[in-house]
Design a protein around this motif. Structure first.
Motif, PDB file in Angstrom:
ATOM      1  N   ASN A 197       9.581  28.890 -56.478  1.00  0.00           N
ATOM      2  CA  ASN A 197       9.091  27.864 -57.001  1.00  0.00           C
ATOM      3  C   ASN A 197       9.470  26.644 -58.607  1.00  0.00           C
ATOM      4  OD1 ASN A 197       6.969  27.847 -54.705  1.00  0.00           O
ATOM      5  ND2 ASN A 197       5.676  28.964 -55.767  1.00  0.00           N
ATOM      6  N   ALA A 198       9.529  27.736 -59.585  1.00  0.00           N
ATOM      7  CA  ALA A 198       9.772  27.354 -60.476  1.00  0.00           C
ATOM      8  C   ALA A 198      11.390  26.834 -60.550  1.00  0.00           C
ATOM      9  CB  ALA A 198       9.787  27.530 -61.530  1.00  0.00           C
ATOM     10  N   VAL A 199      12.152  27.119 -59.616  1.00  0.00           N
ATOM     11  CA  VAL A 199      13.945  27.346 -59.518  1.00  0.00           C
ATOM     12  C   VAL A 199      13.630  25.683 -58.790  1.00  0.00           C
ATOM     13  CG1 VAL A 199      15.587  27.558 -58.156  1.00  0.00           C
ATOM     14  CG2 VAL A 199      14.910  29.226 -59.712  1.00  0.00           C
ATOM     15  N   SER A 200      13.345  25.772 -57.199  1.00  0.00           N
ATOM     16  CA  SER A 200      12.679  24.559 -56.489  1.00  0.00           C
ATOM     17  C   SER A 200      11.980  23.747 -57.197  1.00  0.00           C
ATOM     18  CB  SER A 200      11.212  24.946 -55.281  1.00  0.00           C
ATOM     19  OG  SER A 200      11.885  24.074 -54.658  1.00  0.00           O
ATOM     20  N   VAL A 204      11.070  25.579 -48.371  1.00  0.00           N
ATOM     21  CA  VAL A 204      12.459  25.629 -49.768  1.00  0.00           C
ATOM     22  C   VAL A 204      13.374  25.212 -49.556  1.00  0.00           C
ATOM     23  CG1 VAL A 204      12.172  25.791 -52.237  1.00  0.00           C
ATOM     24  CG2 VAL A 204      10.503  27.227 -50.504  1.00  0.00           C
ATOM     25  N   GLU A 205      13.572  23.502 -48.970  1.00  0.00           N
ATOM     26  CA  GLU A 205      14.585  22.848 -48.519  1.00  0.00           C
ATOM     27  C   GLU A 205      16.220  23.085 -49.747  1.00  0.00           C
ATOM     28  OE1 GLU A 205      15.390  22.186 -45.613  1.00  0.00           O
ATOM     29  OE2 GLU A 205      13.755  21.625 -44.357  1.00  0.00           O
ATOM     30  N   ASN A 206      15.642  23.357 -50.725  1.00  0.00           N
ATOM     31  CA  ASN A 206      16.897  23.145 -51.871  1.00  0.00           C
ATOM     32  C   ASN A 206      17.092  24.612 -52.138  1.00  0.00           C
ATOM     33  OD1 ASN A 206      13.836  23.844 -53.310  1.00  0.00           O
ATOM     34  ND2 ASN A 206      14.947  22.414 -54.624  1.00  0.00           N
ATOM     35  N   LEU A 207      16.354  25.741 -52.234  1.00  0.00           N
ATOM     36  CA  LEU A 207      16.710  27.262 -52.266  1.00  0.00           C
ATOM     37  C   LEU A 207      18.425  27.432 -51.713  1.00  0.00           C
ATOM     38  CD1 LEU A 207      14.889  29.662 -53.747  1.00  0.00           C
ATOM     39  CD2 LEU A 207      14.298  30.708 -51.510  1.00  0.00           C
ATOM     40  N   ARG A 208      18.578  28.255 -53.059  1.00  0.00           N
ATOM     41  CA  ARG A 208      19.746  28.557 -52.581  1.00  0.00           C
ATOM     42  C   ARG A 208      20.235  29.830 -53.054  1.00  0.00           C
ATOM     43  NH1 ARG A 208      19.822  25.258 -49.875  1.00  0.00           N
ATOM     44  NH2 ARG A 208      20.838  23.673 -49.304  1.00  0.00           N
ATOM     45  N   SER A 209      20.712  30.903 -53.015  1.00  0.00           N
ATOM     46  CA  SER A 209      20.994  32.393 -52.907  1.00  0.00           C
ATOM     47  C   SER A 209      22.435  32.230 -53.790  1.00  0.00           C
ATOM     48  CB  SER A 209      21.089  33.183 -51.743  1.00  0.00           C
ATOM     49  OG  SER A 209      20.286  33.181 -50.221  1.00  0.00           O
ATOM     50  N   VAL A 210      22.554  33.540 -54.312  1.00  0.00           N
ATOM     51  CA  VAL A 210      23.383  33.701 -55.804  1.00  0.00           C
ATOM     52  C   VAL A 210      24.203  35.031 -55.411  1.00  0.00           C
ATOM     53  CG1 VAL A 210      24.717  33.222 -57.998  1.00  0.00           C
ATOM     54  CG2 VAL A 210      22.217  32.422 -57.323  1.00  0.00           C
ATOM     55  N   PHE A 211      23.011  35.943 -54.987  1.00  0.00           N
ATOM     56  CA  PHE A 211      23.258  37.264 -55.021  1.00  0.00           C
ATOM     57  C   PHE A 211      22.649  37.865 -54.732  1.00  0.00           C
ATOM     58  CE2 PHE A 211      24.988  37.015 -59.388  1.00  0.00           C
ATOM     59  CZ  PHE A 211      23.915  37.751 -60.143  1.00  0.00           C
ATOM     60  N   SER A 212      21.958  39.136 -54.515  1.00  0.00           N
ATOM     61  CA  SER A 212      21.701  40.573 -54.588  1.00  0.00           C
ATOM     62  C   SER A 212      21.454  41.273 -55.330  1.00  0.00           C
ATOM     63  CB  SER A 212      20.959  41.017 -53.373  1.00  0.00           C
ATOM     64  OG  SER A 212      22.720  41.660 -52.321  1.00  0.00           O
ATOM     65  N   THR A 253      17.398  39.768 -55.695  1.00  0.00           N
ATOM     66  CA  THR A 253      17.924  38.689 -55.222  1.00  0.00           C
ATOM     67  C   THR A 253      17.957  37.846 -56.314  1.00  0.00           C
ATOM     68  OG1 THR A 253      16.308  37.607 -54.163  1.00  0.00           O
ATOM     69  CG2 THR A 253      18.105  38.926 -52.794  1.00  0.00           C
ATOM     70  N   MET A 254      18.981  37.163 -56.885  1.00  0.00           N
ATOM     71  CA  MET A 254      19.122  36.407 -57.452  1.00  0.00           C
ATOM     72  C   MET A 254      18.967  34.240 -57.357  1.00  0.00           C
ATOM     73  SD  MET A 254      19.270  34.653 -60.583  1.00  0.00           S
ATOM     74  CE  MET A 254      20.468  36.878 -62.120  1.00  0.00           C
ATOM     75  N   ILE A 255      18.455  33.995 -57.422  1.00  0.00           N
ATOM     76  CA  ILE A 255      18.288  32.484 -56.693  1.00  0.00           C
ATOM     77  C   ILE A 255      18.516  31.650 -57.403  1.00  0.00           C
ATOM     78  CG2 ILE A 255      16.315  33.660 -55.042  1.00  0.00           C
ATOM     79  CD1 ILE A 255      14.495  31.962 -56.450  1.00  0.00           C
ATOM     80  N   THR A 256      19.074  30.540 -57.189  1.00  0.00           N
ATOM     81  CA  THR A 256      19.355  29.246 -57.622  1.00  0.00           C
ATOM     82  C   THR A 256      18.450  27.846 -56.894  1.00  0.00           C
ATOM     83  OG1 THR A 256      20.827  27.897 -59.154  1.00  0.00           O
ATOM     84  CG2 THR A 256      21.443  28.867 -57.224  1.00  0.00           C
ATOM     85  N   SER A 257      18.894  26.876 -57.302  1.00  0.00           N
ATOM     86  CA  SER A 257      18.515  25.210 -56.367  1.00  0.00           C
ATOM     87  C   SER A 257      19.963  24.654 -56.173  1.00  0.00           C
ATOM     88  CB  SER A 257      17.680  24.682 -57.195  1.00  0.00           C
ATOM     89  OG  SER A 257      17.975  23.729 -56.977  1.00  0.00           O
ATOM     90  N   SER A 258      20.129  24.413 -55.239  1.00  0.00           N
ATOM     91  CA  SER A 258      20.808  23.262 -55.015  1.00  0.00           C
ATOM     92  C   SER A 258      21.343  21.711 -55.858  1.00  0.00           C
ATOM     93  CB  SER A 258      21.001  23.043 -52.739  1.00  0.00           C
ATOM     94  OG  SER A 258      19.811  22.400 -53.180  1.00  0.00           O
ATOM     95  N   ASP A 259      20.406  21.817 -56.348  1.00  0.00           N
ATOM     96  CA  ASP A 259      20.326  20.432 -57.697  1.00  0.00           C
ATOM     97  C   ASP A 259      21.477  21.186 -58.544  1.00  0.00           C
ATOM     98  OD1 ASP A 259      18.561  18.929 -56.500  1.00  0.00           O
ATOM     99  OD2 ASP A 259      17.188  20.533 -56.587  1.00  0.00           O
ATOM    100  N   VAL A 260      21.496  22.700 -59.103  1.00  0.00           N
ATOM    101  CA  VAL A 260      22.722  23.657 -59.730  1.00  0.00           C
ATOM    102  C   VAL A 260      23.705  22.705 -59.511  1.00  0.00           C
ATOM    103  CG1 VAL A 260      22.650  25.051 -61.690  1.00  0.00           C
ATOM    104  CG2 VAL A 260      20.330  24.475 -61.003  1.00  0.00           C
TER     105      VAL A 260
END
Length: 320
Positions: free
Chosen positions: A75-78, A107-115, A257-264
């Motif tokens: 939620n904080a990343v989103s 959560v539409e803007n959630l993106r994966s980085v790596f596990s 998993t390491m996650i980020t947002s499409s906004d980054v």
């Protein structure tokens, strides 16, 4: 744009107007949310930032902080409160699918980085409690994890599959893990659930202060539950991983998993991923939970789409 810039950036334009020497462009600030300070998530955030700050200080300024766990981090990343976060693979799946804590709210803007590392769902008790199975938890004081943590979701799943109502059958506690480990030693709780990479200081510490045991989580209902979900696997913790636990323990596992947002920005994520993997041996050597990681396998167990910055690096490496 949610990625924050350091204060130095604000001086660049003004200095140029005044005819002064323009300082170097400030590094982009990035904030990574981990988990409890005694857990491996926090170590992922800390060690990743240590690498970034040593090897890419001219481009990124990384801060790793403790946080409340997977649900909180997603939620904080989103919302742009974190640039990156560590979350369980099941939380990643549910957030992207609009299930569980995100029922109907994908959560539409959630993106994966790596596990990262596999994490086992553990049930830890003191030997003196007489708890030998999940069913024996009835009538006991049990920590099921703080609200907003992935471990609480795992604990609730386990209890449900074993037919245990946490409100009616337990004295359920919602402590963060550092508190739960101390409470077990002090006999304030009889057992706790924890989802973590092994070995973990949160279990080693109480094992060095009292006699503990790990309880199997391997009923037929659990095995069927795992078979139906691609982000879970059955696994076994070897005997003597923790002091006094001289038997293997069967349970199930998720992946961090390491996650980020499409906004980054693509540039920020690319720099982060490239610096991290170009210095991967340093990360592997920073914690026992990371020592067997294989970079190519760290693209597995992801649900939300890869961030384009991460995808760019993986294609350059020939990993996808």
């Amino acid at each position: 744009m949610f990625v924050r810039k350091s204060a130095l950036a604000a001086t660049v334009f003004a200095a140029g107007l005044a005819g002064a020497t323009v300082p170097a462009v400030a590094a982009t600030d990035i904030l990574i949310g981990g988990g409890a300070v005694t857990g491996v998530y926090y170590q992922v955030a800390l060690q990743a930032c240590a690498i970034i700050n040593k090897q890419a200080a001219d481009k990124l300024n990384c801060v790793g902080r403790p946080a409340l766990g997977s649900v909180f981090n997603v939620n904080a990343v989103s919302r742009g409160l974190l640039d990156f976060g560590v979350a369980q693979s099941d939380a990643n799946y549910n957030a992207w699918s609009g299930a569980a804590d995100w029922d109907g709210k994908k959560v539409e803007n959630l993106r994966s980085v790596f596990s990262v590392h596999p994490e086992t769902v553990l049930l830890v008790t003191r030997k003196e409690t007489g708890i030998k199975s999940v069913e024996d938890l009835k009538g006991k004081t049990v920590n099921i994890g703080n609200p907003g943590s992935g471990q609480r979701g795992n604990a609730m799943d386990v209890l449900d599959l074993y037919g245990i109502n946490p409100d009616a059958d337990l004295n359920a506690q919602g402590l963060q893990q550092g508190e739960a480990s101390r409470a077990l030693v002090d006999s304030k709780v009889d057992a706790f659930f924890y989802t973590v990479g092994n070995p973990s200081a949160a279990i080693e510490d109480p094992a060095n202060s009292t006699e503990i045991d790990l309880i199997n989580i391997n009923s037929d209902a659990i095995k069927k539950f795992v078979e139906e979900r691609p982000y879970y696997v059955m696994t076994s913790i070897p005997a003597n991983t923790y002091r006094g636990v001289d038997h293997p323990t069967e349970t199930y596992a998720v992946k961090a998993t390491m996650i980020t947002s499409s906004d980054v920005s693509e540039e920020t994520v690319y720099t982060f991923v490239k610096t991290f993997f170009d210095n991967f041996d340093t990360f592997k050597g920073s914690n026992a939970a990371f020592r067997d990681l294989d970079p190519k396998q760290m693209l597995e167990g992801l649900t939300a789409p890869l961030h384009p910055g991460a995808e760019k690096y993986y294609k350059e490496k020939g990993w996808m």
